[in-house]
Design a protein around this motif. Structure first.
Motif, PDB file in Angstrom:
ATOM      1  N   LEU A 103       0.823  -1.209   0.000  1.00  0.00           N
ATOM      2  CA  LEU A 103       0.000   0.000   0.000  1.00  0.00           C
ATOM      3  C   LEU A 103       0.857   1.259   0.000  1.00  0.00           C
ATOM      4  O   LEU A 103       0.523   2.257  -0.650  1.00  0.00           O
ATOM      5  CB  LEU A 103      -0.940  -0.002   1.210  1.00  0.00           C
ATOM      6  CG  LEU A 103      -2.086  -1.019   1.180  1.00  0.00           C
ATOM      7  CD1 LEU A 103      -2.810  -1.041   2.515  1.00  0.00           C
ATOM      8  CD2 LEU A 103      -3.063  -0.707   0.048  1.00  0.00           C
ATOM      9  N   TYR A 135      -6.764   4.978   2.705  1.00  0.00           N
ATOM     10  CA  TYR A 135      -7.983   4.487   3.350  1.00  0.00           C
ATOM     11  C   TYR A 135      -7.722   3.146   4.040  1.00  0.00           C
ATOM     12  O   TYR A 135      -8.116   2.927   5.192  1.00  0.00           O
ATOM     13  CB  TYR A 135      -9.099   4.346   2.314  1.00  0.00           C
ATOM     14  CG  TYR A 135     -10.344   3.693   2.858  1.00  0.00           C
ATOM     15  CD1 TYR A 135     -11.279   4.435   3.580  1.00  0.00           C
ATOM     16  CD2 TYR A 135     -10.574   2.333   2.661  1.00  0.00           C
ATOM     17  CE1 TYR A 135     -12.426   3.829   4.088  1.00  0.00           C
ATOM     18  CE2 TYR A 135     -11.718   1.720   3.171  1.00  0.00           C
ATOM     19  CZ  TYR A 135     -12.638   2.470   3.883  1.00  0.00           C
ATOM     20  OH  TYR A 135     -13.752   1.873   4.394  1.00  0.00           O
ATOM     21  N   PHE A 136      -7.025   2.252   3.356  1.00  0.00           N
ATOM     22  CA  PHE A 136      -6.748   0.935   3.936  1.00  0.00           C
ATOM     23  C   PHE A 136      -5.651   0.989   4.995  1.00  0.00           C
ATOM     24  O   PHE A 136      -5.697   0.244   5.987  1.00  0.00           O
ATOM     25  CB  PHE A 136      -6.391  -0.057   2.833  1.00  0.00           C
ATOM     26  CG  PHE A 136      -7.564  -0.472   1.997  1.00  0.00           C
ATOM     27  CD1 PHE A 136      -8.562  -1.272   2.532  1.00  0.00           C
ATOM     28  CD2 PHE A 136      -7.683  -0.041   0.696  1.00  0.00           C
ATOM     29  CE1 PHE A 136      -9.665  -1.649   1.778  1.00  0.00           C
ATOM     30  CE2 PHE A 136      -8.779  -0.411  -0.071  1.00  0.00           C
ATOM     31  CZ  PHE A 136      -9.775  -1.217   0.469  1.00  0.00           C
ATOM     32  N   GLY A 139      -7.656   2.409   7.898  1.00  0.00           N
ATOM     33  CA  GLY A 139      -8.763   1.550   8.295  1.00  0.00           C
ATOM     34  C   GLY A 139      -8.356   0.173   8.788  1.00  0.00           C
ATOM     35  O   GLY A 139      -9.059  -0.421   9.608  1.00  0.00           O
ATOM     36  N   LEU A 140      -7.229  -0.352   8.297  1.00  0.00           N
ATOM     37  CA  LEU A 140      -6.798  -1.695   8.689  1.00  0.00           C
ATOM     38  C   LEU A 140      -5.716  -1.696   9.755  1.00  0.00           C
ATOM     39  O   LEU A 140      -5.643  -2.630  10.566  1.00  0.00           O
ATOM     40  CB  LEU A 140      -6.288  -2.469   7.458  1.00  0.00           C
ATOM     41  CG  LEU A 140      -7.309  -2.774   6.361  1.00  0.00           C
ATOM     42  CD1 LEU A 140      -6.626  -3.482   5.200  1.00  0.00           C
ATOM     43  CD2 LEU A 140      -8.453  -3.633   6.911  1.00  0.00           C
ATOM     44  N   GLU A 147     -11.743   2.764  11.765  1.00  0.00           N
ATOM     45  CA  GLU A 147     -12.735   2.704  10.692  1.00  0.00           C
ATOM     46  C   GLU A 147     -13.458   4.045  10.547  1.00  0.00           C
ATOM     47  O   GLU A 147     -13.669   4.527   9.431  1.00  0.00           O
ATOM     48  CB  GLU A 147     -13.737   1.586  10.983  1.00  0.00           C
ATOM     49  CG  GLU A 147     -13.114   0.195  10.911  1.00  0.00           C
ATOM     50  CD  GLU A 147     -14.130  -0.897  11.164  1.00  0.00           C
ATOM     51  OE1 GLU A 147     -15.335  -0.572  11.332  1.00  0.00           O
ATOM     52  OE2 GLU A 147     -13.731  -2.080  11.197  1.00  0.00           O
ATOM     53  N   ALA A 150     -11.010   6.481   8.901  1.00  0.00           N
ATOM     54  CA  ALA A 150     -10.781   6.201   7.485  1.00  0.00           C
ATOM     55  C   ALA A 150     -11.965   6.663   6.629  1.00  0.00           C
ATOM     56  O   ALA A 150     -11.783   7.274   5.569  1.00  0.00           O
ATOM     57  CB  ALA A 150     -10.531   4.709   7.279  1.00  0.00           C
TER      58      ALA A 150
END
Length: 479
Positions: A103, A135-136, A139-140, A147, A150
């Motif tokens: 990423l 975003y990932f 979020g991750l 969450e 994100a």
């Protein structure tokens, strides 16, 4: 083919890193060094007058066209420097490393595209592509509220980008040129009806100031910065905010001179800039969380870019360009340092720290260097940027410059106060045995601090390639 090659290497690196899994960090580091070598070679031998174009969607007048001048070179070099250092800093990241490091490389490819594209559609695609990996990453791999952070980050910045896209299409259809080439559309912009020019300028401006972010469009920032993993925060603050500033300087600034309501927009930019400097500084002063304090300091410093654009001064604009590079280094150093504090002490809250210099002398030295650079101490790169911006802006915006100086006083206050409470004084025994920063984290921070000092003492190599492009953009020349 330099730019296209750098982008493709990053895409390839993202794929290989994802498949490498346990060896992802080493693979990512190797691939991230290729753009650094390419752009370093260009800076040393090719120069800052480079273009390349490749046919793509010919019926719509879209082509993969890229160019590099002084501004683009500064930002692609910043990108190429920060990614390898961030990968080294995050070397011990062991949560799904294949996905995490892939990423990061995908984000690097998109950023290089943003800073070099000369076709509006390619520019927009790369602009939006940066949202996906971030975003990932947030979020991750972020904190407890990752969450929410994100989604908020994505919606805020995506809505701003859609407004920008509408402005791009309006310019495309109104021009009648059947091309998305930036240079051609910028030339046609001056011939459009005055009201349409104002709408197009305002639409582009919304996209840029949301990404910057400028107060009061900064609502996504506290959550995104606070919940993102340290590597993600470094890249959001060090590079993502530079996208908004780049759009202002590359696109909005040359348009401003022929915009119908130029006086209204310059006043608006000055108000937003100085308002952001003062407001964000006051909010930073009230923070108990080190990471949030540094986050709001970033908002405050981006206000100087708005002030420089509003001044329409080549000296001030060259200072804003210098600030983009300087601030990218400084804010990356500060967020890395805060990440180490949180990791080793178990907290980022200033009242719960205290005296950690006794256990972490190396980290304290690096943090002090970052704080002094950010508050504009002479001899460091932050001073050069702020001095040029304020000196160039004073003849046309004296009241706003004086207000910005007040914000700088607040900046010095919150940095010194935070340093005194968190790092100096008696050691808080409730923290237990706290270990100092390790080599894999200290080395990237030391490199960043070294570059900050080097540019503060000898800014000529960077300023030399920025002054010419600053003059051109103020005069309305795109590239």
């Amino acid at each position: 083919m330099y730019v296209a090659s750098a982008i493709m290497v990053c895409f390839a690196g993202a794929l290989v890193s994802y498949m490498a899994k346990g060896h992802a960090r080493a693979v990512a580091l190797i691939f991230s060094l290729v753009p650094l070598a390419l752009f370093g070679y260009m800076y040393a031998l090719v120069g800052t007058a480079y273009t390349e174009a490749h046919p793509w969607i010919t019926p719509l007048g879209i082509q993969l066209s890229f160019a590099i001048d002084g501004l683009s070179m500064a930002l692609v070099l910043l990108t190429a420097i920060l990614f390898p250092l961030t990968i080294v800093y995050a070397w011990n990241h062991d949560q799904r490393p294949g996905l995490f490091f892939s990423l990061l490389l995908l984000l690097e490819a998109a950023l290089i595209g943003v800073f070099t594209a000369t076709d509006f559609i390619v520019f927009y695609i790369c602009w939006e592509l940066t949202l996906i990996p971030l975003y990932f990453v947030v979020g991750l791999f972020g904190g407890e509220r990752r969450e929410h952070a994100a989604i908020k980050f994505f919606i805020y910045t995506h809505v701003g980008s859609l407004v920008m896209l509408l402005a791009i299409f309006a310019l495309y259809f109104a021009s009648g040129l059947s091309t998305f080439d930036m240079h051609s559309l910028m030339g046609a912009y001056a011939q459009l009806p005055p009201a349409l020019r104002d709408l197009i300028f305002a639409g582009l401006l919304v996209g840029f100031i949301v990404k910057l972010p400028a107060v009061p469009f900064h609502g996504w920032l506290p959550d995104a910065y606070g919940e993102a993993p340290t590597a993600g925060t470094v890249l959001i603050a060090g590079l993502l905010s530079k996208m908004g500033a780049y759009g202002l300087l590359r696109i909005s600034l040359p348009m401003l001179g022929v915009t119908h309501s130029v006086g209204l927009f310059t006043t608006l930019l000055a108000v937003l800039g100085v308002g952001g400097i003062v407001y964000a500084s006051l909010v930073a002063l009230a923070q108990r969380d080190l990471k949030q304090m540094v986050a709001y300091s970033s908002v405050s410093h981006m206000g100087f870019v708005l002030l420089a654009v509003a001044s329409l001064s080549a000296v001030s604009v060259s200072g804003a360009m210098f600030m983009l590079f300087s601030h990218g280094l400084i804010i990356a150093l500060l967020f890395m340092a805060v990440g180490v504090v949180h990791e080793r002490a178990g907290t980022r809250l200033i009242p719960e720290l205290g005296g950690i210099t006794h256990r972490m002398p190396v980290l304290a030295f690096l943090v002090m260097g970052g704080f002094l650079a950010s508050l504009g101490l002479p001899g460091m790169s932050g001073f050069v940027a702020e001095f040029l911006i304020l000196t160039g802006a004073y003849p046309s915006l004296p009241t706003f410059v004086l207000a910005a100086l007040f914000g700088m006083i607040i900046t010095a206050s919150y940095y010194i106060w935070a340093m005194q409470r968190a790092f100096f004084g008696p050691y808080n025994e409730r923290l237990g045995e706290v270990m100092d920063v390790g080599a894999t984290q200290a080395v990237p921070m030391a490199v960043l601090l070294g570059l900050v000092v080097l540019l503060g003492l000898y800014p000529a190599p960077l300023l030399g390639m920025l002054e010419k492009v600053a003059t051109s953009l103020v005069m309305g020349v795109l590239l």
